[in-house]
Design a protein around this motif. Sequence first.
Motif, mmCIF file in Angstrom:
data_model
loop_
_atom_site.group_PDB
_atom_site.id
_atom_site.type_symbol
_atom_site.label_atom_id
_atom_site.label_comp_id
_atom_site.label_asym_id
_atom_site.label_seq_id
_atom_site.Cartn_x
_atom_site.Cartn_y
_atom_site.Cartn_z
ATOM 1 N N ALA A 1 105.049 32.974 -58.658
ATOM 2 C CA ALA A 1 104.058 32.272 -59.480
ATOM 3 C C ALA A 1 104.689 31.547 -60.657
ATOM 4 C CB ALA A 1 103.012 33.257 -59.987
ATOM 5 N N GLY A 2 106.008 31.746 -60.850
ATOM 6 C CA GLY A 2 106.699 31.075 -61.937
ATOM 7 C C GLY A 2 106.906 31.917 -63.175
ATOM 8 N N MET B 1 104.729 33.937 -68.161
ATOM 9 C CA MET B 1 104.380 32.632 -67.625
ATOM 10 C C MET B 1 104.713 31.552 -68.659
ATOM 11 S SD MET B 1 103.307 32.945 -64.538
ATOM 12 C CE MET B 1 102.421 31.408 -64.213
ATOM 13 N N PRO B 2 105.278 30.436 -68.229
ATOM 14 C CA PRO B 2 105.717 29.396 -69.185
ATOM 15 C C PRO B 2 104.620 28.857 -70.084
ATOM 16 C CG PRO B 2 106.747 29.051 -67.043
ATOM 17 C CD PRO B 2 105.747 30.158 -66.856
ATOM 18 N N PHE B 3 103.344 28.933 -69.672
ATOM 19 C CA PHE B 3 102.291 28.386 -70.532
ATOM 20 C C PHE B 3 102.204 29.111 -71.868
ATOM 21 C CE2 PHE B 3 99.788 31.713 -68.378
ATOM 22 C CZ PHE B 3 99.093 32.274 -69.449
ATOM 23 N N TRP B 4 102.739 30.348 -71.939
ATOM 24 C CA TRP B 4 102.696 31.089 -73.189
ATOM 25 C C TRP B 4 103.535 30.430 -74.275
ATOM 26 C CZ3 TRP B 4 99.148 34.339 -74.552
ATOM 27 C CH2 TRP B 4 98.483 35.104 -73.596
ATOM 28 N N ILE B 5 104.490 29.601 -73.889
ATOM 29 C CA ILE B 5 105.293 28.904 -74.896
ATOM 30 C C ILE B 5 104.392 28.032 -75.766
ATOM 31 C CG2 ILE B 5 107.095 27.164 -75.239
ATOM 32 C CD1 ILE B 5 108.503 28.260 -72.775
ATOM 33 N N ARG B 6 103.381 27.411 -75.164
ATOM 34 C CA ARG B 6 102.452 26.575 -75.934
ATOM 35 C C ARG B 6 101.651 27.414 -76.922
ATOM 36 N NH1 ARG B 6 101.249 24.731 -70.710
ATOM 37 N NH2 ARG B 6 99.168 25.688 -70.842
ATOM 38 N N GLU B 7 101.370 28.668 -76.567
ATOM 39 C CA GLU B 7 100.563 29.530 -77.417
ATOM 40 C C GLU B 7 101.368 30.171 -78.537
ATOM 41 O OE1 GLU B 7 97.347 30.028 -77.257
ATOM 42 O OE2 GLU B 7 96.891 29.012 -75.377
ATOM 43 N N LEU B 8 102.611 30.540 -78.243
ATOM 44 C CA LEU B 8 103.360 31.391 -79.159
ATOM 45 C C LEU B 8 104.615 30.784 -79.757
ATOM 46 C CD1 LEU B 8 103.288 34.865 -77.341
ATOM 47 C CD2 LEU B 8 102.115 34.244 -79.444
ATOM 48 N N GLY B 9 105.215 29.838 -79.089
ATOM 49 C CA GLY B 9 106.569 29.490 -79.485
ATOM 50 C C GLY B 9 106.840 28.029 -79.686
ATOM 51 N N LEU B 10 108.058 27.671 -79.355
ATOM 52 C CA LEU B 10 108.568 26.316 -79.487
ATOM 53 C C LEU B 10 108.952 25.785 -78.117
ATOM 54 C CD1 LEU B 10 110.907 26.914 -82.563
ATOM 55 C CD2 LEU B 10 108.703 25.731 -82.592
ATOM 56 N N ASP C 1 112.067 27.144 -76.449
ATOM 57 C CA ASP C 1 112.220 28.568 -76.149
ATOM 58 C C ASP C 1 112.645 28.778 -74.697
ATOM 59 O OD1 ASP C 1 111.630 29.408 -78.663
ATOM 60 O OD2 ASP C 1 109.596 30.081 -78.228
ATOM 61 N N ASP C 2 113.641 29.627 -74.521
ATOM 62 C CA ASP C 2 114.183 29.945 -73.201
ATOM 63 C C ASP C 2 113.711 31.339 -72.803
ATOM 64 O OD1 ASP C 2 115.602 30.367 -70.900
ATOM 65 O OD2 ASP C 2 117.593 30.285 -71.826
ATOM 66 N N LEU C 3 112.805 31.418 -71.860
ATOM 67 C CA LEU C 3 112.247 32.707 -71.461
ATOM 68 C C LEU C 3 113.231 33.565 -70.692
ATOM 69 C CD1 LEU C 3 108.617 31.647 -70.458
ATOM 70 C CD2 LEU C 3 109.375 32.754 -72.572
ATOM 71 N N THR C 4 114.356 32.987 -70.253
ATOM 72 C CA THR C 4 115.381 33.811 -69.623
ATOM 73 C C THR C 4 116.273 34.495 -70.659
ATOM 74 O OG1 THR C 4 116.972 31.974 -69.423
ATOM 75 C CG2 THR C 4 115.426 32.315 -67.590
ATOM 76 N N ASP C 5 116.135 34.112 -71.917
ATOM 77 C CA ASP C 5 116.812 34.831 -73.000
ATOM 78 C C ASP C 5 116.099 36.176 -73.149
ATOM 79 O OD1 ASP C 5 117.652 35.951 -75.373
ATOM 80 O OD2 ASP C 5 117.301 34.172 -76.594
ATOM 81 N N PRO C 6 116.777 37.285 -72.876
ATOM 82 C CA PRO C 6 116.071 38.574 -72.852
ATOM 83 C C PRO C 6 115.421 38.934 -74.179
ATOM 84 C CG PRO C 6 118.458 38.893 -72.723
ATOM 85 C CD PRO C 6 118.204 37.437 -72.529
ATOM 86 N N ARG D 1 110.195 39.476 -77.095
ATOM 87 C CA ARG D 1 109.266 39.144 -78.162
ATOM 88 C C ARG D 1 107.952 38.630 -77.604
ATOM 89 N NH1 ARG D 1 109.363 38.147 -83.661
ATOM 90 N NH2 ARG D 1 110.577 40.063 -83.582
ATOM 91 N N TYR D 2 108.025 37.754 -76.615
ATOM 92 C CA TYR D 2 106.812 37.233 -75.981
ATOM 93 C C TYR D 2 106.033 38.369 -75.312
ATOM 94 C CZ TYR D 2 107.506 32.152 -76.397
ATOM 95 O OH TYR D 2 107.609 30.860 -76.868
#
Length: 217
Positions: free
Chosen positions: A128-129, A137-146, A149-154, A159-160
């Motif tokens: 599902a990505g 899920m990548p859409f959380w970047i719009r809600e929480l971050g910049l 932001d690299d979600l593969t950074d552990p 934090r997310y």
Amino acid sequence: MTAAATLLVAAWLVAPAATGNDDGFLASLEAQAKPLVVQPLPRANGALRTTLDAALASPRAPTEIWAARQWHNNMSPRLSRFVKDDTQRSELLQRIYHEARLARLPPELVLAVIQVESGFQADAVSSAGAVGLMQIMPFWIRELGLPADDLTDPWRNLRYGCTILAHYLAVERGDFTRALARYNGSLGKTWYPERVMRALERHWTLPSGDSLATTSP
């Protein structure tokens, strides 16, 4: 949820909350929470976008240092089946412990979620990505971050994941079963919370009498 798991998560709900921006963030979520309705997360402040470097470097009370070391020593052998490298395992446990404390979550529960979600594979990507340790899920970047932001950074992923789970816990007013179901996107079903709780009890629950859950942060 069994009695052992219930006692673990209940103890964390009554433990003192973390101080600073994270405490205010969770308080705002509590105020906005409405049962059965997914609330949008408020815009993240700077503290939520940063790593824990500053927190880890700041002075801590001796009791907190002792509790963290005891927890680390207890969890390290359990995590070794997933993370072989001693240095990587030690740093991961340290980050999980402090991220969970900041979000007022049981760190053992965060370990169980990671086991179920990714098997501790930081580069895991679902069909599902969803990405990383806690399968964000990548859409959380719009809600929480910049956008960068690299979600593969552990550390960023932790934090997310902890922030999202804390949000759903506030929405569900402390109901871990429903919060976990929301986290998985399966609200109304119990298979995912049951799977997480089985992992918690089999691999991460502290021995009776050794729980650190009520130690003040």
